[in-house]
Design an enzyme around this catalytic site. Structure first.
Site, PDB file in Angstrom:
ATOM      1  N   HIS A  11       0.831  -1.212   0.000  1.00 46.64           N
ATOM      2  CA  HIS A  11       0.000   0.000   0.000  1.00 46.64           C
ATOM      3  C   HIS A  11       0.864   1.260   0.000  1.00 46.64           C
ATOM      4  CE1 HIS A  11       0.847   1.015   4.199  1.00 46.64           C
ATOM      5  NE2 HIS A  11       0.716  -0.265   4.477  1.00 46.64           N
ATOM      6  N   ARG A  62      -6.125   1.025   4.002  1.00 43.76           N
ATOM      7  CA  ARG A  62      -4.994   1.524   3.218  1.00 43.76           C
ATOM      8  C   ARG A  62      -4.634   0.591   2.062  1.00 43.76           C
ATOM      9  NH1 ARG A  62      -3.466  -0.220   8.234  1.00 43.76           N
ATOM     10  NH2 ARG A  62      -1.597  -1.516   8.526  1.00 43.76           N
ATOM     11  N   GLU A  89      -1.697  -6.598   7.734  1.00 44.40           N
ATOM     12  CA  GLU A  89      -0.356  -6.364   8.264  1.00 44.40           C
ATOM     13  C   GLU A  89      -0.129  -7.205   9.523  1.00 44.40           C
ATOM     14  OE1 GLU A  89       2.616  -5.985   8.178  1.00 44.40           O
ATOM     15  OE2 GLU A  89       3.017  -3.843   7.886  1.00 44.40           O
ATOM     16  N   HIS A 159       0.427  -5.484   2.610  1.00 41.09           N
ATOM     17  CA  HIS A 159       1.231  -4.759   3.590  1.00 41.09           C
ATOM     18  C   HIS A 159       2.667  -5.279   3.609  1.00 41.09           C
ATOM     19  CE1 HIS A 159      -2.583  -3.183   5.274  1.00 41.09           C
ATOM     20  NE2 HIS A 159      -3.026  -4.344   4.840  1.00 41.09           N
TER      21      HIS A 159
END
Length: 207
Positions: A11, A62, A89, A159
């Site tokens: 991202h 995100r 993440e 991520h």
């Protein structure tokens, strides 16, 4: 030539990246720079002549917004997309939301470095990279890889650490090797796979 294409993209810069905060499963949006990075990734992929049949992303804003901006820049807004927290993440547990400098002041430089850079030592209440691999890899094997091997051109927007888990497998990296691997925000990594899922070609797409 094989058309088993997989592209990974981290991202764009998030609001908490900018503020130097541990983010993990918290859900800040992209900054203006992050939006620009995501659009640039789409421009780079379009310039490569690529298009996608299927896309995967995490349960976090995100990554989802990065994917939408990439596909929008490519004129591919309608691509079939799956979202799953398996691609989230790494969970930083008690560190989430803390400034990284404040965390070093509280626990010490060496301890925070160990939590961030060791393979198998988790922060309090959080995940180690090994834990993240254990969460992400089954999803890759069961959901993402079959699409690639069927010849569906596949995009994954996720991520730094969930993508490290995939890079570790694709590039056959050791735990020590993957911890040294940095993934830039908004920088696509292109893979062409063989029928046995090994990597035939790997390129970093940069402006």
């Amino acid at each position: 030539m094989s058309d088993r294409i997989l592209v990974l993209v981290r991202h764009g810069q998030s609001e908490w990246n900018l503020k130097n905060l541990f983010t993990g499963w918290r859900d800040p949006d992209l900054t203006e720079q992050g939006v620009a990075e995501a659009k640039r990734a789409g421009t780079l992929l379009k310039a490569e002549g690529l298009s996608f049949d299927v896309a995967f992303t995490s349960a976090l804003t995100r990554a989802q917004r990065t994917l939408a901006l990439v596909l929008g820049e490519m004129g591919q807004e309608g691509v079939k997309t799956s979202r799953d927290q398996a691609l989230n993440e790494r969970d930083y547990g008690d560190l989430s939301g803390l400034n990284k400098d404040d965390a070093r002041a509280k626990w010490g430089e060496e301890q925070v470095h160990t939590w961030r850079r060791s393979y198998d030592v988790p922060p309090p209440g959080g995940e180690s990279l090994r834990d993240t691999v254990a969460r992400t890899l089954p999803y890759y094997v069961q959901e993402i890889l079959p699409c690639v091997l069927r010849g569906e051109r596949t995009l994954v927007a996720a991520h730094g650490n969930s993508l490290r888990a995939l890079v570790m497998v694709l590039e056959k990296l050791s735990p020590e090797g993957i911890m040294k691997r940095e993934l830039a925000t908004g920088a696509p990594i292109f893979y062409r796979l063989a029928a046995d899922s090994t990597v035939l070609e790997k390129r970093d797409l940069i402006a």
